[in-house]
Design an enzyme around this catalytic site. Sequence first.
Site, mmCIF file in Angstrom:
data_model
loop_
_atom_site.group_PDB
_atom_site.id
_atom_site.type_symbol
_atom_site.label_atom_id
_atom_site.label_comp_id
_atom_site.label_asym_id
_atom_site.label_seq_id
_atom_site.Cartn_x
_atom_site.Cartn_y
_atom_site.Cartn_z
ATOM 1 N N ASP A 160 151.921 -54.833 53.297
ATOM 2 C CA ASP A 160 151.326 -53.503 53.551
ATOM 3 C C ASP A 160 150.517 -53.553 54.840
ATOM 4 O OD1 ASP A 160 152.254 -52.599 51.124
ATOM 5 O OD2 ASP A 160 150.309 -52.671 50.119
ATOM 6 N N MET A 161 150.346 -52.380 55.462
ATOM 7 C CA MET A 161 149.440 -52.303 56.614
ATOM 8 C C MET A 161 148.147 -51.621 56.166
ATOM 9 S SD MET A 161 148.974 -53.263 59.630
ATOM 10 C CE MET A 161 150.542 -53.651 60.402
ATOM 11 N N ARG A 178 158.910 -50.955 57.262
ATOM 12 C CA ARG A 178 158.643 -49.741 56.488
ATOM 13 C C ARG A 178 157.807 -48.818 57.381
ATOM 14 N NH1 ARG A 178 154.223 -50.760 52.195
ATOM 15 N NH2 ARG A 178 155.837 -51.792 51.008
ATOM 16 N N ARG A 209 142.872 -42.284 48.577
ATOM 17 C CA ARG A 209 143.821 -42.061 49.682
ATOM 18 C C ARG A 209 144.948 -41.129 49.237
ATOM 19 N NH1 ARG A 209 142.730 -47.672 50.761
ATOM 20 N NH2 ARG A 209 144.711 -48.337 49.878
HETATM 21 C C1 LIG Z 1 156.640 -46.583 49.904
HETATM 22 C C2 LIG Z 1 155.361 -46.278 50.641
HETATM 23 C C3 LIG Z 1 154.575 -47.320 51.098
HETATM 24 C C4 LIG Z 1 153.395 -47.052 51.815
HETATM 25 N N1 LIG Z 1 152.686 -48.089 52.367
HETATM 26 C C5 LIG Z 1 151.652 -47.814 53.190
HETATM 27 C C6 LIG Z 1 150.996 -48.854 53.917
HETATM 28 O O1 LIG Z 1 151.323 -50.039 53.802
HETATM 29 N N2 LIG Z 1 149.961 -48.508 54.747
HETATM 30 C C7 LIG Z 1 149.577 -47.192 54.925
HETATM 31 O O2 LIG Z 1 148.666 -46.937 55.735
HETATM 32 N N3 LIG Z 1 150.169 -46.206 54.233
HETATM 33 C C8 LIG Z 1 151.191 -46.469 53.372
HETATM 34 N N4 LIG Z 1 151.804 -45.441 52.703
HETATM 35 C C9 LIG Z 1 151.183 -44.089 52.695
HETATM 36 C C10 LIG Z 1 151.570 -43.262 53.903
HETATM 37 O O3 LIG Z 1 150.940 -43.776 55.061
HETATM 38 C C11 LIG Z 1 151.140 -41.798 53.733
HETATM 39 O O4 LIG Z 1 149.750 -41.721 53.619
HETATM 40 C C12 LIG Z 1 151.745 -41.100 52.524
HETATM 41 O O5 LIG Z 1 153.072 -41.506 52.317
HETATM 42 C C13 LIG Z 1 151.712 -39.567 52.702
HETATM 43 O O6 LIG Z 1 152.457 -39.182 53.814
HETATM 44 P P1 LIG Z 1 153.932 -38.532 53.725
HETATM 45 O O7 LIG Z 1 154.788 -39.286 54.659
HETATM 46 O O8 LIG Z 1 154.403 -38.523 52.334
HETATM 47 O O9 LIG Z 1 153.796 -37.096 54.336
HETATM 48 P P2 LIG Z 1 152.738 -35.920 54.182
HETATM 49 O O10 LIG Z 1 152.967 -35.043 55.355
HETATM 50 O O11 LIG Z 1 151.374 -36.440 53.922
HETATM 51 O O12 LIG Z 1 153.234 -35.208 52.873
HETATM 52 C C14 LIG Z 1 154.446 -34.484 52.814
HETATM 53 C C15 LIG Z 1 154.536 -33.816 51.465
HETATM 54 O O13 LIG Z 1 154.695 -34.842 50.459
HETATM 55 C C16 LIG Z 1 153.940 -34.523 49.300
HETATM 56 N N5 LIG Z 1 152.887 -35.546 49.153
HETATM 57 C C17 LIG Z 1 152.480 -36.455 50.062
HETATM 58 N N6 LIG Z 1 151.508 -37.231 49.565
HETATM 59 C C18 LIG Z 1 151.276 -36.773 48.322
HETATM 60 C C19 LIG Z 1 150.387 -37.134 47.292
HETATM 61 N N7 LIG Z 1 149.518 -38.136 47.449
HETATM 62 N N8 LIG Z 1 150.421 -36.431 46.144
HETATM 63 C C20 LIG Z 1 151.286 -35.426 45.953
HETATM 64 N N9 LIG Z 1 152.158 -35.033 46.890
HETATM 65 C C21 LIG Z 1 152.157 -35.691 48.047
HETATM 66 C C22 LIG Z 1 153.361 -33.158 49.528
HETATM 67 O O14 LIG Z 1 154.261 -32.206 49.035
HETATM 68 C C23 LIG Z 1 153.284 -33.059 51.032
HETATM 69 O O15 LIG Z 1 153.290 -31.747 51.495
HETATM 70 C C24 LIG Z 1 152.983 -45.695 52.003
HETATM 71 C C25 LIG Z 1 153.797 -44.651 51.548
HETATM 72 C C26 LIG Z 1 154.964 -44.920 50.879
HETATM 73 C C27 LIG Z 1 155.812 -43.776 50.422
#
Ligand SMILES: Cc1cc2nc3c(=O)[nH]c(=O)nc-3n(C[C@H](O)[C@H](O)[C@H](O)COP(=O)(O)OP(=O)(O)OC[C@H]3O[C@@H](n4cnc5c(N)ncnc54)[C@H](O)[C@@H]3O)c2cc1C
Length: 309
Positions: free
Chosen positions: A132-133, A182, A291
């Site tokens: 993870d980052m 990722r 988060r």
């Molecule tokens: C498999 C995976 C691994 C990850 N690993 C890391 C990591 O190592 N380091 C790191 O900094 N971040 C990590 N993340 C988190 C990432 O950085 C984002 O904060 C998170 O995925 C929300 O962004 P989004 O791309 O879904 O888009 P967004 O633009 O935030 O969301 C798009 C849409 O998705 C839905 N959605 C998004 N988040 C949520 C939520 N929490 N609850 C309900 N609906 C939601 C909503 O409908 C929203 O409108 C990871 C995410 C995933 C999916």
Amino acid sequence: MSVMRKALLAASTNAWLRDHVTKWAFVRRSVTRFMPGEQIEDALQAAKAQQKLGINAILTRLGENLTKAEEFEEVTQHYLDVLDKVEAAGLDAQISIKPTQLGLDLDRALCERNMDRLVERADALGNFVWIDMEGSPYVDPTIEIFKRSRAKSASVGIAIQAYLFRTPKDIEAMIPLGPAVRIVKGAYLEPPDIAYPKKVDVDEAFFALCARLLAPDAQKTGTLVHIATHDIALAGRLQAYIRQHNIPKSAYEFAMLYGIQRQQQARLAKEGERLRVLISYGEYWFPWYMRRLAERPANVWFVIRTMLG
Ligand SMILES: Cc1cc2nc3c(=O)[nH]c(=O)nc-3n(C[C@H](O)[C@H](O)[C@H](O)COP(=O)(O)OP(=O)(O)OC[C@H]3O[C@@H](n4cnc5c(N)ncnc54)[C@H](O)[C@@H]3O)c2cc1C
């Protein structure tokens, strides 16, 4: 960035809130939407259920910024056991770890040794370790730890955050290694001099990074991209790009978090896309949960509704 998002991200690092809020019953109830339980057995059961839907898993035990040598050893042993349990259960479930769970804050060499132990076991079992980052002070050491592990084994990948200005350079430097990357938008509170504050810019950066990793020269080195987003418009744009450029399914997988966009997860699996769902478990869920709430302010209303019963 909205005030609500900033406040939730600031709360994620507050020790008083962590110690108190996690005891409130309605908060404990609301968190079950995003994690199947606190024990590894809960996560394995969830992985089994997902696998029946054609969705594979990544397992991660919550916890970060650990400070004691015995804690790093306990986490490393825990993940070694998880790899064995996954093998025994016949599951397709990888693991994902934070370097600060393995000792990065205290002893970098120890963290690297622990990482070696996990990657070696994953290698032997035909499994895979994701790194993870975390927040921006960890980006350099995390990339270095990844590169060091990748030089020894192909069974390791790294999460990279699209919101950071530095990321395109980091990706260029990694491509010759044939990395598994990722791509995520980024979940931490970062200042505007190092990270895009606006969603539209982060989305564009995300698209461009995925496209770069899917380009023919990157593919020649064996690069694998995890498109880790719940942003359906963005995922759809990338699907169209992939089709247009005849990119094989072996070059990428989609990845989402357990409990988020469940219908879309089922749809992607039905369409024949490779998809992994990251299943979190463990007792130390407060910063991670904050988060998740910050990512979607509507989630806060969900918590309030849970409180009101
Ligand atoms: C498999 C995976 C691994 C990850 N690993 C890391 C990591 O190592 N380091 C790191 O900094 N971040 C990590 N993340 C988190 C990432 O950085 C984002 O904060 C998170 O995925 C929300 O962004 P989004 O791309 O879904 O888009 P967004 O633009 O935030 O969301 C798009 C849409 O998705 C839905 N959605 C998004 N988040 C949520 C939520 N929490 N609850 C309900 N609906 C939601 C909503 O409908 C929203 O409108 C990871 C995410 C995933 C999916």
